[in-house]
Design a protein around this motif. Structure first.
Motif, PDB file in Angstrom:
ATOM      1  N   MET A   1       0.821  -1.067   0.077  1.00  0.00           N
ATOM      2  CA  MET A   1      -0.115  -0.085   0.136  1.00  0.00           C
ATOM      3  C   MET A   1       0.968   1.317   0.060  1.00  0.00           C
ATOM      4  N   ILE A   2       0.433   2.129  -0.682  1.00  0.00           N
ATOM      5  CA  ILE A   2       1.168   3.672  -0.935  1.00  0.00           C
ATOM      6  C   ILE A   2       0.583   4.399  -0.348  1.00  0.00           C
ATOM      7  N   THR A   3       1.187   5.245   0.507  1.00  0.00           N
ATOM      8  CA  THR A   3       0.514   6.518   1.255  1.00  0.00           C
ATOM      9  C   THR A   3       1.284   7.781   0.823  1.00  0.00           C
ATOM     10  N   ALA A   4       0.306   8.644   0.096  1.00  0.00           N
ATOM     11  CA  ALA A   4       0.652   9.855  -0.015  1.00  0.00           C
ATOM     12  C   ALA A   4       0.048  10.936   0.922  1.00  0.00           C
ATOM     13  N   ILE A   5       0.817  11.746   1.427  1.00  0.00           N
ATOM     14  CA  ILE A   5       0.100  12.796   2.241  1.00  0.00           C
ATOM     15  C   ILE A   5      -0.004  14.385   1.308  1.00  0.00           C
ATOM     16  N   VAL A   6      -0.907  14.749   1.115  1.00  0.00           N
ATOM     17  CA  VAL A   6      -1.166  16.021   0.325  1.00  0.00           C
ATOM     18  C   VAL A   6      -1.747  17.162   0.953  1.00  0.00           C
TER      19      VAL A   6
ATOM     20  N   THR B   1       2.417  17.022  -2.627  1.00  0.00           N
ATOM     21  CA  THR B   1       2.195  15.797  -2.351  1.00  0.00           C
ATOM     22  C   THR B   1       3.514  15.192  -1.719  1.00  0.00           C
ATOM     23  N   HIS B   2       3.487  14.404  -0.639  1.00  0.00           N
ATOM     24  CA  HIS B   2       4.628  13.797  -0.174  1.00  0.00           C
ATOM     25  C   HIS B   2       4.190  12.156   0.049  1.00  0.00           C
ATOM     26  N   ILE B   3       5.332  11.366  -0.415  1.00  0.00           N
ATOM     27  CA  ILE B   3       4.991   9.873  -0.476  1.00  0.00           C
ATOM     28  C   ILE B   3       5.808   9.399   0.804  1.00  0.00           C
ATOM     29  N   ALA B   4       4.839   8.876   1.602  1.00  0.00           N
ATOM     30  CA  ALA B   4       5.547   7.978   2.668  1.00  0.00           C
ATOM     31  C   ALA B   4       6.322   6.703   2.372  1.00  0.00           C
ATOM     32  N   PHE B   5       7.559   6.655   2.977  1.00  0.00           N
ATOM     33  CA  PHE B   5       8.368   5.538   2.888  1.00  0.00           C
ATOM     34  C   PHE B   5       8.031   4.399   3.781  1.00  0.00           C
TER      35      PHE B   5
ATOM     36  N   LEU C   1      -4.915  12.318   3.124  1.00  0.00           N
ATOM     37  CA  LEU C   1      -4.322  10.836   2.932  1.00  0.00           C
ATOM     38  C   LEU C   1      -4.835  10.279   1.754  1.00  0.00           C
ATOM     39  N   VAL C   2      -3.988   9.742   0.846  1.00  0.00           N
ATOM     40  CA  VAL C   2      -4.318   8.997  -0.227  1.00  0.00           C
ATOM     41  C   VAL C   2      -3.584   7.609  -0.108  1.00  0.00           C
ATOM     42  N   ARG C   3      -4.383   6.649  -0.278  1.00  0.00           N
ATOM     43  CA  ARG C   3      -3.747   5.262  -0.030  1.00  0.00           C
ATOM     44  C   ARG C   3      -4.438   4.384  -1.159  1.00  0.00           C
ATOM     45  N   VAL C   4      -3.405   3.988  -1.856  1.00  0.00           N
ATOM     46  CA  VAL C   4      -3.622   3.487  -2.873  1.00  0.00           C
ATOM     47  C   VAL C   4      -2.583   2.220  -3.358  1.00  0.00           C
ATOM     48  N   SER C   5      -2.607   1.466  -4.210  1.00  0.00           N
ATOM     49  CA  SER C   5      -1.664   0.293  -4.480  1.00  0.00           C
ATOM     50  C   SER C   5      -0.524   0.420  -5.365  1.00  0.00           C
ATOM     51  N   ARG C   6      -0.548   1.393  -6.101  1.00  0.00           N
ATOM     52  CA  ARG C   6       0.482   1.674  -7.130  1.00  0.00           C
ATOM     53  C   ARG C   6       0.719   3.192  -7.316  1.00  0.00           C
ATOM     54  N   HIS C   7       1.914   3.567  -7.685  1.00  0.00           N
ATOM     55  CA  HIS C   7       2.404   4.684  -7.889  1.00  0.00           C
ATOM     56  C   HIS C   7       1.604   5.601  -8.871  1.00  0.00           C
ATOM     57  N   GLU C   8       1.038   4.923  -9.894  1.00  0.00           N
ATOM     58  CA  GLU C   8       0.412   5.575 -10.996  1.00  0.00           C
ATOM     59  C   GLU C   8      -0.851   6.070 -10.397  1.00  0.00           C
ATOM     60  N   ASP C   9      -1.327   5.020  -9.600  1.00  0.00           N
ATOM     61  CA  ASP C   9      -2.794   5.621  -8.774  1.00  0.00           C
ATOM     62  C   ASP C   9      -2.774   6.848  -7.950  1.00  0.00           C
ATOM     63  N   VAL C  10      -1.480   7.142  -7.323  1.00  0.00           N
ATOM     64  CA  VAL C  10      -1.263   8.348  -6.890  1.00  0.00           C
ATOM     65  C   VAL C  10      -1.416   9.484  -7.829  1.00  0.00           C
ATOM     66  N   ALA C  11      -0.874   9.629  -9.008  1.00  0.00           N
ATOM     67  CA  ALA C  11      -0.934  10.380 -10.136  1.00  0.00           C
ATOM     68  C   ALA C  11      -2.536  10.498 -10.593  1.00  0.00           C
ATOM     69  N   SER C  12      -3.103   9.387 -10.653  1.00  0.00           N
ATOM     70  CA  SER C  12      -4.478   9.459 -10.912  1.00  0.00           C
ATOM     71  C   SER C  12      -5.230  10.300  -9.946  1.00  0.00           C
ATOM     72  N   VAL C  13      -5.209  10.025  -8.640  1.00  0.00           N
ATOM     73  CA  VAL C  13      -6.001  10.653  -7.576  1.00  0.00           C
ATOM     74  C   VAL C  13      -5.518  11.859  -7.483  1.00  0.00           C
ATOM     75  N   VAL C  14      -4.463  12.083  -7.410  1.00  0.00           N
ATOM     76  CA  VAL C  14      -3.851  13.569  -7.073  1.00  0.00           C
ATOM     77  C   VAL C  14      -4.011  14.601  -8.533  1.00  0.00           C
ATOM     78  N   ALA C  15      -3.257  14.114  -9.499  1.00  0.00           N
ATOM     79  CA  ALA C  15      -3.195  15.085 -10.684  1.00  0.00           C
ATOM     80  C   ALA C  15      -4.458  15.291 -11.421  1.00  0.00           C
ATOM     81  N   ASP C  16      -5.046  13.993 -11.615  1.00  0.00           N
ATOM     82  CA  ASP C  16      -6.423  13.876 -12.578  1.00  0.00           C
ATOM     83  C   ASP C  16      -7.524  14.198 -11.595  1.00  0.00           C
ATOM     84  N   GLN C  17      -7.879  14.186 -10.232  1.00  0.00           N
ATOM     85  CA  GLN C  17      -8.979  14.360  -9.650  1.00  0.00           C
ATOM     86  C   GLN C  17      -8.825  15.456  -8.561  1.00  0.00           C
ATOM     87  N   LEU C  18      -8.001  15.318  -7.709  1.00  0.00           N
ATOM     88  CA  LEU C  18      -8.023  16.118  -6.461  1.00  0.00           C
ATOM     89  C   LEU C  18      -7.481  17.733  -6.945  1.00  0.00           C
ATOM     90  N   ASN C  19      -6.556  17.702  -7.909  1.00  0.00           N
ATOM     91  CA  ASN C  19      -6.271  18.919  -8.051  1.00  0.00           C
ATOM     92  C   ASN C  19      -7.390  19.840  -9.039  1.00  0.00           C
TER      93      ASN C  19
END
Length: 92
Positions: A1-6, A71-75, A43-61
């Motif tokens: 699971m990938i977590t991004a803090i936006v 956007t910050h990606i949690a390690f 907080l964005v929680r998705v399974s792939r890095h591509e999904d972070v781009a989809s949620v943040v760049a394509d929808q949230l923005n």
């Protein structure tokens, strides 16, 4: 699971509506209003890095009232608290 803090800068007059619209997006697990230089944290929680781009760049923005994001990606997660369970203690 990938977590991004936006970090979200929003139109001040529309913060509640912006927060609700962001919270309704698939992949967004939580939205908080905060003090300081930004207005909301999502907080964005998705399974792939591509999904972070989809949620943040394509929808949230594109949510009306969003002025800027950072956007910050949690390690690594250092705590595994179950917040839902913690807040429901003692409630039936």
């Amino acid at each position: 699971m990938i977590t991004a803090i936006v970090f979200v800068k929003a139109d001040v007059a529309r913060i509640p509506e912006v927060a609700e619209a962001i919270a309704a997006l698939n992949g967004v697990s939580e939205v908080y209003s905060v003090t300081g230089q930004i207005d909301l944290i999502a907080l964005v929680r998705v399974s792939r890095h591509e999904d972070v781009a989809s949620v943040v760049a394509d929808q949230l923005n594109k949510v009306p009232g969003v002025q800027a994001t950072e956007t910050h990606i949690a390690f690594r997660a250092y705590s595994q608290h179950d917040l839902e369970a913690a807040f429901s203690i003692g409630l039936d």
